[in-house]
Design an enzyme around this catalytic site. Structure first.
Site, short mmCIF file in Angstrom:
data_model
loop_
_atom_site.label_atom_id
_atom_site.label_comp_id
_atom_site.label_asym_id
_atom_site.label_seq_id
_atom_site.Cartn_x
_atom_site.Cartn_y
_atom_site.Cartn_z
N GLU A 285 0.82 -1.21 0.00
CA GLU A 285 0.00 0.00 0.00
C GLU A 285 0.86 1.27 0.00
O GLU A 285 0.82 2.05 0.96
CB GLU A 285 -0.91 0.02 1.23
CG GLU A 285 -2.05 -0.97 1.17
CD GLU A 285 -2.86 -0.97 2.46
OE1 GLU A 285 -3.92 -1.61 2.47
OE2 GLU A 285 -2.44 -0.33 3.44
N CYS A 356 -1.82 32.94 11.23
CA CYS A 356 -1.47 33.60 12.50
C CYS A 356 -0.94 32.59 13.50
O CYS A 356 -1.53 32.34 14.56
CB CYS A 356 -2.69 34.34 13.05
SG CYS A 356 -3.19 35.74 12.05
#
Length: 431
Positions: A285, A356
């Site tokens: 995978e 921020c």
């Protein structure tokens, strides 16, 4: 990666990245189809074309869109999904149901129902309660669920702790404890609406060493042999996960797929010969390794702030909202000023985002040509977990995604608008 420089501009798979920024705006994710297909071909050469009864399932949490699912289907790969949203996207892409594997440590009944209704090829069971819920739902729907058990192989890996998943203390997988595992295996074998296929493990991500995979594979093989001895049942499949590392910086090592897969298959086949055990189907995978280096991000540089004797900050029009990895686990990146790609590097800057947060730093102390507001900065190796982990923090829109190939470009994800960001918000009558 498919880079070249023409007229000072960075080109990616034949496309001028500066022109792409002008055409589609920034921030912008750009993926090379040729680079993705190259990774697929390398996996075929090292694995599926070399060994019979093997499959590659793209771990699509790395980058999940309609277009990537279309590419994976065309290349003959399976996909691994971990949520109802990823499964729904695959369904909308008409991805073959039998080639979908549904993973995840806390699948809801709604998600499991969607998987059973669509007929996904495998459900990878991550907990003891899940097998009971699958059996109940499959019985109600008069269907059969093909399942693997994700085991916790109890191996430690050399990677960041946040992306290590195979250790004993993990939220993922079923522990190997005698009193927990064996009754659950017996329950799955005996269940009338469940077909027990075998075992799955995933030891971690961004790995450069194959020892953890080999240790975990030996544990899974021993477990498969013990199932035959104790329960007179022969499993059909083993899934060895992914986690193969990529290059984020020029001096980083990236091991070829053969480094992981050849010894894994040699171990598997010798074990099966020794114990006269039918070699199960083997699945891997990979996710990051297929798309990470196939993607770049483009940003426009805005405010430039010099702190004498300390550093110069160049702020981009994105940041941790489109690439959370540096703030999340100190991931490192590099890049170039795309409109000055071959000019002499005369200064060092730190690329900061506009969110921020003080942690919103993309690249520290990077050597670049003279930086100016309006320059286009290209960050390399952002194809994995950039778009898929993007957020609306500070109400910043999710960027657009473009696919390029041989000088052609096409939009595959539209830029999110402000209207789309608040389309689900409501104001109650009492306000």
């Amino acid at each position: 990666m498919n880079f070249e420089v023409k007229n000072h501009h960075l080109y990616f798979d034949g496309c001028d990245t500066v022109a792409l920024a002008q055409k589609y705006g920034t921030p912008l994710y750009v993926f090379s189809e040729n680079a993705i297909v190259s990774e697929c071909n390398q996996l075929k050469a090292a694995f599926t074309n070399r060994y019979p009864n093997t499959r590659v399932a793209y771990a699509s949490k790395a980058f999940s869109t309609l277009a990537i699912y279309k590419i994976m289907a065309r290349e003959g790969f399976c996909i691994d999904v971990v949520s109802g949203g990823e499964l729904y996207t695959a369904i909308q892409a008409d991805f073959p149901a039998e080639h979908i594997e549904f993973n995840g440590n806390n699948k809801s009944d709604e998600e499991l129902s969607l998987a059973l209704d669509y007929g996904v090829g495998r459900i990878i069971v991550d907990g003891l309660q899940e097998i009971e819920r699958i059996q109940k739902l499959a019985s109600e729907k008069q269907t059969t669920a093909k399942v693997l058990f994700r085991i916790t192989p109890e191996v430690n890996v050399q990677t960041h702790s946040y992306i290590s998943t195979g250790q004993k203390d993990s939220k993922f997988g079923i522990p190997l404890d005698e009193e927990i595992l064996w009754p659950t295996i017996q329950k799955a074998i005996d269940a009338s609406n469940i077909e027990f296929y075998g075992f799955h493990f995933h030891v971690g991500s961004q790995l450069k060493d194959n020892s953890a995979h080999l240790t975990a594979a030996k544990i899974a093989l021993d477990l498969a042999l013990e199932v035959r001895k104790r329960l007179n049942y022969t499993i059909k499949e083993l899934n060895y996960g992914g986690g193969f590392g990529v290059k984020y910086l020029p001096d980083e090592l990236r091991q070829p797929y053969e480094y992981f897969l050849t010894p894994l298959m040699e171990l598997t086949e010798s074990f099966c010969r020794k114990h006269d055990f039918p070699r199960p189907n083997i699945v891997i995978e990979p996710g990051r390794s297929i798309v990470a280096e196939a993607g770049i991000s483009l940003h426009t540089i805005g405010e430039i702030k010099t702190l004498p004797g300390i550093r110069t900050y160049a702020a981009i029009d994105g940041g941790m909202t489109d690439n959370i990895r540096p703030g999340l686990y100190d991931a490192t990146y590099t890049g170039v000023i795309a409109n000055k790609a071959d000019e002499a590097k005369t200064e060092k800057i730190t690329i900061s985002g506009k969110a921020c947060e003080s942690t919103d730093i993309l690249v520290k102390d990077l050597a670049v040509p003279k930086v100016e507001t309006g320059d286009i900065f290209a960050t390399f190796t952002t194809g994995a977990y950039g778009y898929s982990m993007a957020s609306n923090y500070n109400k910043l829109p999710i960027p657009a995604v473009v696919l390029v190939k041989d000088g052609q470009d096409a939009l595959i994800v539209k830029r999110q608008s402000y209207e789309q960001m608040i389309q689900n918000e409501l104001v109650p009558d009492f306000l």
